[in-house]
Scaffold this motif. Structure first.
Motif, PDB file in Angstrom:
ATOM      1  N   GLN A 108       0.878  -1.185  -0.089  1.00  0.00           N
ATOM      2  CA  GLN A 108       0.140   0.110  -0.064  1.00  0.00           C
ATOM      3  C   GLN A 108       0.950   1.121   0.145  1.00  0.00           C
ATOM      4  O   GLN A 108       1.855   1.378   0.542  1.00  0.00           O
ATOM      5  N   VAL A 109       0.425   2.240  -0.792  1.00  0.00           N
ATOM      6  CA  VAL A 109       1.243   3.349  -1.010  1.00  0.00           C
ATOM      7  C   VAL A 109       0.244   4.610  -0.752  1.00  0.00           C
ATOM      8  O   VAL A 109      -0.863   4.701  -1.293  1.00  0.00           O
ATOM      9  N   GLN A 110       0.658   5.547   0.213  1.00  0.00           N
ATOM     10  CA  GLN A 110      -0.270   6.958   0.300  1.00  0.00           C
ATOM     11  C   GLN A 110       0.795   7.790  -0.386  1.00  0.00           C
ATOM     12  O   GLN A 110       1.797   8.240  -0.003  1.00  0.00           O
ATOM     13  N   LEU A 111       0.082   8.904  -1.029  1.00  0.00           N
ATOM     14  CA  LEU A 111       0.710  10.005  -1.622  1.00  0.00           C
ATOM     15  C   LEU A 111      -0.059  11.168  -1.281  1.00  0.00           C
ATOM     16  O   LEU A 111      -1.095  11.232  -1.023  1.00  0.00           O
ATOM     17  N   VAL A 112       0.707  12.049  -0.792  1.00  0.00           N
ATOM     18  CA  VAL A 112       0.486  13.578  -0.419  1.00  0.00           C
ATOM     19  C   VAL A 112       1.265  14.616  -1.230  1.00  0.00           C
ATOM     20  O   VAL A 112       2.419  14.645  -1.212  1.00  0.00           O
ATOM     21  N   GLU A 113       0.444  15.476  -2.182  1.00  0.00           N
ATOM     22  CA  GLU A 113       0.988  16.292  -2.909  1.00  0.00           C
ATOM     23  C   GLU A 113       1.146  18.016  -1.875  1.00  0.00           C
ATOM     24  O   GLU A 113       0.343  17.845  -1.208  1.00  0.00           O
ATOM     25  N   SER A 114       2.027  18.542  -2.397  1.00  0.00           N
ATOM     26  CA  SER A 114       2.138  19.959  -1.848  1.00  0.00           C
ATOM     27  C   SER A 114       2.642  20.638  -2.723  1.00  0.00           C
ATOM     28  O   SER A 114       3.357  20.264  -3.718  1.00  0.00           O
ATOM     29  N   GLY A 115       2.614  22.198  -2.344  1.00  0.00           N
ATOM     30  CA  GLY A 115       3.554  23.132  -3.349  1.00  0.00           C
ATOM     31  C   GLY A 115       2.665  23.967  -4.291  1.00  0.00           C
ATOM     32  O   GLY A 115       3.244  24.780  -5.077  1.00  0.00           O
ATOM     33  N   GLY A 116       1.399  23.679  -4.438  1.00  0.00           N
ATOM     34  CA  GLY A 116       0.424  24.249  -5.305  1.00  0.00           C
ATOM     35  C   GLY A 116       0.326  25.878  -4.908  1.00  0.00           C
ATOM     36  O   GLY A 116       0.681  26.196  -4.014  1.00  0.00           O
ATOM     37  N   GLY A 117      -0.296  26.506  -5.721  1.00  0.00           N
ATOM     38  CA  GLY A 117      -0.448  27.887  -5.212  1.00  0.00           C
ATOM     39  C   GLY A 117      -0.909  28.897  -6.809  1.00  0.00           C
ATOM     40  O   GLY A 117      -1.227  28.310  -7.732  1.00  0.00           O
ATOM     41  N   ALA A 162       6.860   3.410 -10.519  1.00  0.00           N
ATOM     42  CA  ALA A 162       7.191   4.412 -11.249  1.00  0.00           C
ATOM     43  C   ALA A 162       5.931   5.437 -10.688  1.00  0.00           C
ATOM     44  O   ALA A 162       5.032   5.308 -10.136  1.00  0.00           O
ATOM     45  N   ALA A 163       6.361   6.703 -10.987  1.00  0.00           N
ATOM     46  CA  ALA A 163       5.535   7.704 -10.564  1.00  0.00           C
ATOM     47  C   ALA A 163       5.046   8.671 -11.585  1.00  0.00           C
ATOM     48  O   ALA A 163       5.970   8.753 -12.404  1.00  0.00           O
ATOM     49  N   GLY A 164       3.954   9.058 -11.533  1.00  0.00           N
ATOM     50  CA  GLY A 164       3.370  10.165 -12.449  1.00  0.00           C
ATOM     51  C   GLY A 164       2.814  11.528 -11.998  1.00  0.00           C
ATOM     52  O   GLY A 164       2.161  11.319 -10.923  1.00  0.00           O
ATOM     53  N   TRP A 165       2.727  12.501 -12.897  1.00  0.00           N
ATOM     54  CA  TRP A 165       1.949  13.470 -12.412  1.00  0.00           C
ATOM     55  C   TRP A 165       0.851  13.699 -13.838  1.00  0.00           C
ATOM     56  O   TRP A 165       1.426  13.734 -14.811  1.00  0.00           O
ATOM     57  N   PHE A 166      -0.362  13.950 -13.173  1.00  0.00           N
ATOM     58  CA  PHE A 166      -1.539  14.141 -14.022  1.00  0.00           C
ATOM     59  C   PHE A 166      -1.957  15.711 -13.720  1.00  0.00           C
ATOM     60  O   PHE A 166      -1.990  15.974 -12.456  1.00  0.00           O
ATOM     61  N   ARG A 167      -2.914  16.151 -14.576  1.00  0.00           N
ATOM     62  CA  ARG A 167      -3.569  17.303 -14.296  1.00  0.00           C
ATOM     63  C   ARG A 167      -4.885  17.186 -14.605  1.00  0.00           C
ATOM     64  O   ARG A 167      -5.161  16.772 -15.762  1.00  0.00           O
ATOM     65  N   GLN A 168      -5.836  18.124 -14.127  1.00  0.00           N
ATOM     66  CA  GLN A 168      -7.116  18.247 -14.478  1.00  0.00           C
ATOM     67  C   GLN A 168      -7.767  19.446 -14.380  1.00  0.00           C
ATOM     68  O   GLN A 168      -7.808  20.113 -13.185  1.00  0.00           O
ATOM     69  N   ALA A 169      -7.981  20.325 -15.680  1.00  0.00           N
ATOM     70  CA  ALA A 169      -8.641  21.544 -15.381  1.00  0.00           C
ATOM     71  C   ALA A 169     -10.015  21.368 -15.380  1.00  0.00           C
ATOM     72  O   ALA A 169     -10.579  20.564 -15.870  1.00  0.00           O
ATOM     73  N   PRO A 170     -10.927  22.572 -15.025  1.00  0.00           N
ATOM     74  CA  PRO A 170     -12.363  22.164 -15.178  1.00  0.00           C
ATOM     75  C   PRO A 170     -13.125  22.005 -16.326  1.00  0.00           C
ATOM     76  O   PRO A 170     -12.726  22.702 -17.203  1.00  0.00           O
ATOM     77  N   TYR A 214      -3.302  19.336  -9.948  1.00  0.00           N
ATOM     78  CA  TYR A 214      -2.008  18.478 -10.321  1.00  0.00           C
ATOM     79  C   TYR A 214      -2.377  17.067  -9.246  1.00  0.00           C
ATOM     80  O   TYR A 214      -2.447  17.469  -8.037  1.00  0.00           O
ATOM     81  N   TYR A 215      -2.265  16.034  -9.825  1.00  0.00           N
ATOM     82  CA  TYR A 215      -2.124  14.815  -9.101  1.00  0.00           C
ATOM     83  C   TYR A 215      -0.807  14.058  -9.219  1.00  0.00           C
ATOM     84  O   TYR A 215      -0.553  13.795 -10.439  1.00  0.00           O
ATOM     85  N   CYS A 216      -0.330  13.531  -8.215  1.00  0.00           N
ATOM     86  CA  CYS A 216       0.616  12.546  -8.125  1.00  0.00           C
ATOM     87  C   CYS A 216      -0.016  11.248  -8.040  1.00  0.00           C
ATOM     88  O   CYS A 216      -0.872  10.948  -7.516  1.00  0.00           O
ATOM     89  N   ALA A 217       0.750  10.243  -8.945  1.00  0.00           N
ATOM     90  CA  ALA A 217       0.184   8.677  -8.940  1.00  0.00           C
ATOM     91  C   ALA A 217       1.305   7.826  -8.861  1.00  0.00           C
ATOM     92  O   ALA A 217       2.492   8.421  -9.359  1.00  0.00           O
ATOM     93  N   ALA A 218       1.057   6.808  -8.346  1.00  0.00           N
ATOM     94  CA  ALA A 218       2.268   5.371  -8.363  1.00  0.00           C
ATOM     95  C   ALA A 218       1.711   4.291  -8.940  1.00  0.00           C
ATOM     96  O   ALA A 218       0.420   3.992  -8.676  1.00  0.00           O
ATOM     97  N   GLY A 219       2.511   3.605  -9.785  1.00  0.00           N
ATOM     98  CA  GLY A 219       1.991   2.440 -10.422  1.00  0.00           C
ATOM     99  C   GLY A 219       3.124   1.626 -10.579  1.00  0.00           C
ATOM    100  O   GLY A 219       4.391   1.975 -10.508  1.00  0.00           O
ATOM    101  N   PRO A 220       2.914   0.390 -11.334  1.00  0.00           N
ATOM    102  CA  PRO A 220       4.162  -0.580 -11.498  1.00  0.00           C
ATOM    103  C   PRO A 220       5.006  -0.196 -12.971  1.00  0.00           C
ATOM    104  O   PRO A 220       6.166  -0.654 -12.778  1.00  0.00           O
ATOM    105  N   VAL A 221       4.509   0.664 -13.489  1.00  0.00           N
ATOM    106  CA  VAL A 221       5.325   0.830 -14.873  1.00  0.00           C
ATOM    107  C   VAL A 221       5.139   2.036 -15.264  1.00  0.00           C
ATOM    108  O   VAL A 221       4.066   2.764 -15.071  1.00  0.00           O
ATOM    109  N   MET A 222       5.948   2.900 -15.956  1.00  0.00           N
ATOM    110  CA  MET A 222       5.761   4.248 -16.459  1.00  0.00           C
ATOM    111  C   MET A 222       4.701   4.138 -17.623  1.00  0.00           C
ATOM    112  O   MET A 222       4.841   3.255 -18.376  1.00  0.00           O
ATOM    113  N   SER A 223       3.837   5.194 -17.543  1.00  0.00           N
ATOM    114  CA  SER A 223       2.963   5.020 -18.615  1.00  0.00           C
ATOM    115  C   SER A 223       2.227   6.526 -18.640  1.00  0.00           C
ATOM    116  O   SER A 223       2.354   7.462 -17.526  1.00  0.00           O
TER     117      SER A 223
END
Length: 122
Positions: free
Chosen positions: A1-10, A33-41, A94-103
């Motif tokens: 199990q992995v828990q992720l907490v983002e910070s630094g936005g503004g 592997a870790a990734g960054w994704f983003r979602q605009a309104p 902006y969301y941080c994510a973790a998974g088994p492979v880069m994607s």
């Protein structure tokens, strides 16, 4: 199990910079592997960048290539997204994510943070 907490936005003016951080729990985080994704309104969640935590290999969306840099500090279980030359169209959660492979594909990631808001004013 992995828990992720983002910070630094503004809020930042166009042309400015921000650094997002993603702190992870879990002793095996460096095997992911870790990734960054983003979602605009009103838009779907889209790929920004990804990194293989063991090797440091990276990949970026064309829209951020040359402006954003993803990096990691495995000793701190933390992934970063340095964002330079920000544009109003970079405004999103902006969301941080973790998974088994880069994607570039969001469903490939098993764990997600809660998101951090980035707003770029013109």
């Amino acid at each position: 199990q992995v828990q992720l907490v983002e910070s630094g936005g503004g809020l930042v003016q166009a042309g400015g910079s921000l650094r997002l951080s993603c702190a992870a729990s879990g002793r095996t985080f460096s095997t992911y592997a870790a990734g960054w994704f983003r979602q605009a309104p009103g838009k779907e969640r889209g790929f920004v960048a990804t990194i293989r935590l063991s090797s440091g290999s990276t990949a970026y969306a064309d829209s951020v290539k040359g402006r954003f840099t993803i990096s990691r500090d495995n000793a701190k279980n933390t992934v970063y997204l340095q964002m330079n030359s920000l544009k109003p169209e970079d405004t999103a959660v902006y969301y941080c994510a973790a998974g088994p492979v880069m994607s570039t594909y969001a469903p490939s990631y098993d764990y997600w943070g809660q998101g951090t808001q980035v707003t770029v004013s013109s």
